[in-house]
Design a protein around this motif. Structure first.
Motif, PDB file in Angstrom:
ATOM      1  N   ASP A 189      -8.969   5.654   0.615  1.00  0.00           N
ATOM      2  CA  ASP A 189      -9.777   5.773   1.826  1.00  0.00           C
ATOM      3  C   ASP A 189     -10.219   7.223   1.981  1.00  0.00           C
ATOM      4  N   ARG A 190     -10.807   7.521   3.125  1.00  0.00           N
ATOM      5  CA  ARG A 190     -11.382   8.855   3.328  1.00  0.00           C
ATOM      6  C   ARG A 190     -10.336   9.952   3.457  1.00  0.00           C
ATOM      7  N   ARG A 191      -9.063   9.596   3.556  1.00  0.00           N
ATOM      8  CA  ARG A 191      -8.018  10.608   3.592  1.00  0.00           C
ATOM      9  C   ARG A 191      -7.975  11.422   2.304  1.00  0.00           C
ATOM     10  N   VAL A 192      -8.499  10.828   1.219  1.00  0.00           N
ATOM     11  CA  VAL A 192      -8.471  11.536  -0.057  1.00  0.00           C
ATOM     12  C   VAL A 192      -9.284  12.826   0.018  1.00  0.00           C
ATOM     13  N   TRP A 193     -10.333  12.854   0.858  1.00  0.00           N
ATOM     14  CA  TRP A 193     -11.139  14.071   0.991  1.00  0.00           C
ATOM     15  C   TRP A 193     -10.358  15.146   1.745  1.00  0.00           C
ATOM     16  N   VAL A 194      -9.582  14.737   2.731  1.00  0.00           N
ATOM     17  CA  VAL A 194      -8.743  15.702   3.452  1.00  0.00           C
ATOM     18  C   VAL A 194      -7.718  16.313   2.507  1.00  0.00           C
ATOM     19  N   LEU A 195      -7.044  15.461   1.747  1.00  0.00           N
ATOM     20  CA  LEU A 195      -6.032  15.958   0.817  1.00  0.00           C
ATOM     21  C   LEU A 195      -6.649  16.827  -0.276  1.00  0.00           C
ATOM     22  N   SER A 196      -7.864  16.489  -0.704  1.00  0.00           N
ATOM     23  CA  SER A 196      -8.527  17.298  -1.731  1.00  0.00           C
ATOM     24  C   SER A 196      -8.875  18.682  -1.193  1.00  0.00           C
ATOM     25  N   GLY A 197      -9.292  18.740   0.073  1.00  0.00           N
ATOM     26  CA  GLY A 197      -9.556  20.042   0.674  1.00  0.00           C
ATOM     27  C   GLY A 197      -8.301  20.883   0.776  1.00  0.00           C
ATOM     28  N   VAL A 198      -7.196  20.254   1.173  1.00  0.00           N
ATOM     29  CA  VAL A 198      -5.919  20.972   1.233  1.00  0.00           C
ATOM     30  C   VAL A 198      -5.480  21.383  -0.173  1.00  0.00           C
ATOM     31  N   ALA A 199      -5.802  20.558  -1.167  1.00  0.00           N
ATOM     32  CA  ALA A 199      -5.412  20.853  -2.542  1.00  0.00           C
ATOM     33  C   ALA A 199      -6.056  22.136  -3.055  1.00  0.00           C
ATOM     34  N   VAL A 200      -7.243  22.453  -2.564  1.00  0.00           N
ATOM     35  CA  VAL A 200      -7.871  23.728  -2.945  1.00  0.00           C
ATOM     36  C   VAL A 200      -7.010  24.898  -2.480  1.00  0.00           C
ATOM     37  N   LEU A 201      -6.548  24.830  -1.234  1.00  0.00           N
ATOM     38  CA  LEU A 201      -5.665  25.874  -0.707  1.00  0.00           C
ATOM     39  C   LEU A 201      -4.362  25.941  -1.498  1.00  0.00           C
ATOM     40  N   ILE A 202      -3.817  24.789  -1.840  1.00  0.00           N
ATOM     41  CA  ILE A 202      -2.580  24.752  -2.619  1.00  0.00           C
ATOM     42  C   ILE A 202      -2.805  25.365  -3.997  1.00  0.00           C
ATOM     43  N   GLY A 203      -3.953  25.079  -4.605  1.00  0.00           N
ATOM     44  CA  GLY A 203      -4.264  25.667  -5.904  1.00  0.00           C
ATOM     45  C   GLY A 203      -4.300  27.186  -5.844  1.00  0.00           C
ATOM     46  N   VAL A 204      -4.864  27.718  -4.765  1.00  0.00           N
ATOM     47  CA  VAL A 204      -4.913  29.178  -4.586  1.00  0.00           C
ATOM     48  C   VAL A 204      -3.499  29.739  -4.449  1.00  0.00           C
ATOM     49  N   CYS A 205      -2.685  29.092  -3.596  1.00  0.00           N
ATOM     50  CA  CYS A 205      -1.317  29.569  -3.372  1.00  0.00           C
ATOM     51  C   CYS A 205      -0.486  29.503  -4.654  1.00  0.00           C
ATOM     52  N   ALA A 206      -0.616  28.386  -5.381  1.00  0.00           N
ATOM     53  CA  ALA A 206       0.172  28.219  -6.597  1.00  0.00           C
ATOM     54  C   ALA A 206      -0.218  29.236  -7.655  1.00  0.00           C
ATOM     55  N   THR A 207      -1.500  29.541  -7.749  1.00  0.00           N
ATOM     56  CA  THR A 207      -1.940  30.548  -8.718  1.00  0.00           C
ATOM     57  C   THR A 207      -1.369  31.915  -8.371  1.00  0.00           C
ATOM     58  N   PHE A 208      -1.414  32.254  -7.100  1.00  0.00           N
ATOM     59  CA  PHE A 208      -0.838  33.534  -6.666  1.00  0.00           C
ATOM     60  C   PHE A 208       0.651  33.602  -6.976  1.00  0.00           C
ATOM     61  N   LEU A 209       1.361  32.493  -6.712  1.00  0.00           N
ATOM     62  CA  LEU A 209       2.796  32.475  -6.986  1.00  0.00           C
ATOM     63  C   LEU A 209       3.085  32.569  -8.482  1.00  0.00           C
TER      64      LEU A 209
END
Length: 531
Positions: free
Chosen positions: A7-27
């Motif tokens: 459902d459309r929740r996948v777009w919300v999670l994908s947007g959050v995943a961008v932030l997670i990708g940034v954080c994980a790269t920094f870590l």
């Protein structure tokens, strides 16, 4: 009745995943810098973030003491901080997903990278990938804990952080996605695959600016790899690596069992493991630390026989002994190095050229990863992504599958899931379509009792053309053992579905798996057969 539940929740999670990708790269970058800093402090007594190897340290015989000090620090951190920092990192991520609603203690996000940096920087023969995967997963879990999400969505965010950490470390975005599917997600659905892919791609893009574009290891010009003899050789080498990977797993856990019988608190075990590292490093200094430079030399095809034998004997024993002590460190880089050494040794024994030896080392690396972790698809793509060696695809695929089937048949669990089994948990690594998804309600429902044909539309019901899986989920949600069945065309009751009916639907898969039939047999026309 669609192919996928999304459902459309996948777009919300994908947007959050961008932030997670940034954080994980920094870590990931932070952990690699911390490892370099720790190595400089322990072995060169200077403040520097330059990447150096412990093997060049001027400490001489005092190098034996350094891993003991590092192990003592890790033991204290585990004892008074969190014991979750002990071990590989990936089993802890799996445990959080399956048993703790994908919740990770915030302390793990801090203590895991610091403890790994101390353990590896003080000479521990481990990889950084396991701690980075756990740290990235912890970041994803923490972000998920701050949001209003389901357990499944929090799991997706945890795995997105883990995949991003691996992608940032090795520049392997596709292999990181496959690792998530084969090892962490326990499903293949768009709702989870898409956010994980977004996080992995984000980390791969950011890695270019902080760590370079890759490939992580350069390969020489390759010989013809499509010869039948080469592919057959890869098949046998892969099967051999399956046996080696099973042996390495058993060796590590054998040492772990020996530590379990010691009459002292486990806080002191990493320091005892450090003794093994120090003594091994005294005879084979290149066995200290992550050892990416050793992998690079194996993949150039010019590794001397002394390095190969040193990895197979000293590095293997140092890694298995110290990791069995419960210190903090990953398994991926050491396994790659040991597998590459087996492949390079096979090239030496076959009197292959330097370029061919490099290919055999690559095949050994991938096969070791496929067998030890039970992730053949990840192993194939990972080996290609870290080297950009696409011509090796065919023999590499053959070898990885051979290693995978050997370990699957002789090892009940992988080197990662064995850790969970020893904690009293069992999980299956086999994925398949739910058998109830293949059976419709009308195929197994029971007829209505006499006089109930004109039944009014109840509050809880299912349709005759629905899958028995959806009906089972509805019954579980409502807490009922029997449910009316409605004909979608006329809106009338046409039957009822009970738990017994669901078991009959489930029994079909048992027959499908166990009953052996010959569906075609040839009978000559003279005996009454048909052309």
């Amino acid at each position: 009745m669609s192919d996928f539940s999304v459902d459309r929740r996948v777009w919300v999670l994908s947007g959050v995943a961008v932030l997670i990708g940034v954080c994980a790269t920094f870590l990931a970058v932070l952990l690699l810098r911390l490892i370099a800093l720790s190595t400089n402090l322990f072995y060169y007594h200077r403040l520097s973030f330059a990447s150096v190897s412990p093997a060049g340290s001027p400490l001489g015989h005092w190098m034996v003491v350094v891993p003991v000090v590092g192990g003592l620090i890790v033991g204290l951190m585990a004892r008074f901080g969190s014991d979750k920092i002990r071990g590989h990192g990936i089993p802890e991520a799996i445990e959080a997903i399956l048993l703790h609603r994908a919740r990770v203690d915030p302390k793990i996000a801090v203590l895991k990278p610091v403890s790994a940096a101390v353990a590896i920087g003080s000479g521990g023969p481990f990889g950084a990938e396991g701690p980075i995967i756990m740290t990235g997963g912890a970041a994803g879990s923490l972000i998920g804990q701050w949001m209003h999400v389901t357990d499944s969505e929090r799991t997706t965010l945890l795995v997105a952080g883990a995949a991003a950490g691996m992608s940032a470390t090795f520049a392997t975005p596709v292999a990181a996605i496959l690792l998530a599917v084969e090892l962490l997600l326990f499903e293949w659905r768009p709702r989870s695959l898409v956010p994980v892919a977004v996080a992995s791609a984000t980390a791969a893009l950011l890695r270019v600016y902080w760590l370079g574009a890759g490939p992580l290891f350069q390969m020489p010009a390759l010989p013809d790899l499509t010869r039948v003899s080469f592919v057959i050789g890869a098949l046998f080498l892969g099967a051999l690596l399956g046996l080696v990977s099973a042996g390495m797993s058993r060796l590590m856990y054998w040492f772990e069992d020996r530590f379990d019988h010691l009459p002292i608190h486990w806080m002191w075990w990493p320091a005892l493991g450090g003794i093994g590292i120090g003594v091994g490093g005294l005879f084979f200094p290149r066995g200290l630390g992550v050892g990416y430079e050793n992998i690079a030399e194996l993949l150039r095809g010019n590794a001397p026989l002394g390095l190969i034998v040193g990895i197979l004997i000293a590095k293997s024993l140092m890694w298995a002994f110290s990791l069995g002590s419960g210190t903090s460190g990953g398994v991926l880089a050491p396994l790659l190095m040991i597998g590459g050494a087996v492949g390079a040794l096979a090239g030496h024994l076959a009197h292959a050229s330097a370029d061919a030896q490099a290919v055999w080392a690559l095949i050994g690396m991938g096969s070791m990863l496929a067998g030890a972790l039970g992730v053949p698809l990840t192993a194939i793509l990972f080996s290609l992504e870290v080297t950009h060696c696409l011509p090796a695809l065919l023999p590499l695929a053959v070898a990885c599958v051979a290693s995978y089937i050997v370990t699957a048949m002789i090892m009940p669990r992988s080197i990662l899931t064995e850790k969970l089994s020893r904690r009293g948990y069992h999980l299956t690594r086999e994925y398949g379509v739910d058998p109830l998804e293949l059976v419709l309600v009308k195929e197994v429902m029971s007829p209505l009792a006499l006089g109930e044909e004109n039944l009014t539309l109840p509050k809880i019901y299912t349709y005759a053309d629905s899958t028995t899986r959806s009906a089972a989920e509805l019954m579980a949600t409502e807490g009922v053992e029997r449910i009316p069945v409605i004909d979608r065309a006329n809106g009338q009751a046409c039957g009822e579905l009970s738990l017994h009916d669901l078991l009959r639907g489930r029994g079909r898969s048992v027959v499908r798996e166990s009953e052996r039939l010959r569906l075609y047999s040839y009978v000559p026309p003279e005996l009454g057969g048909h052309n």
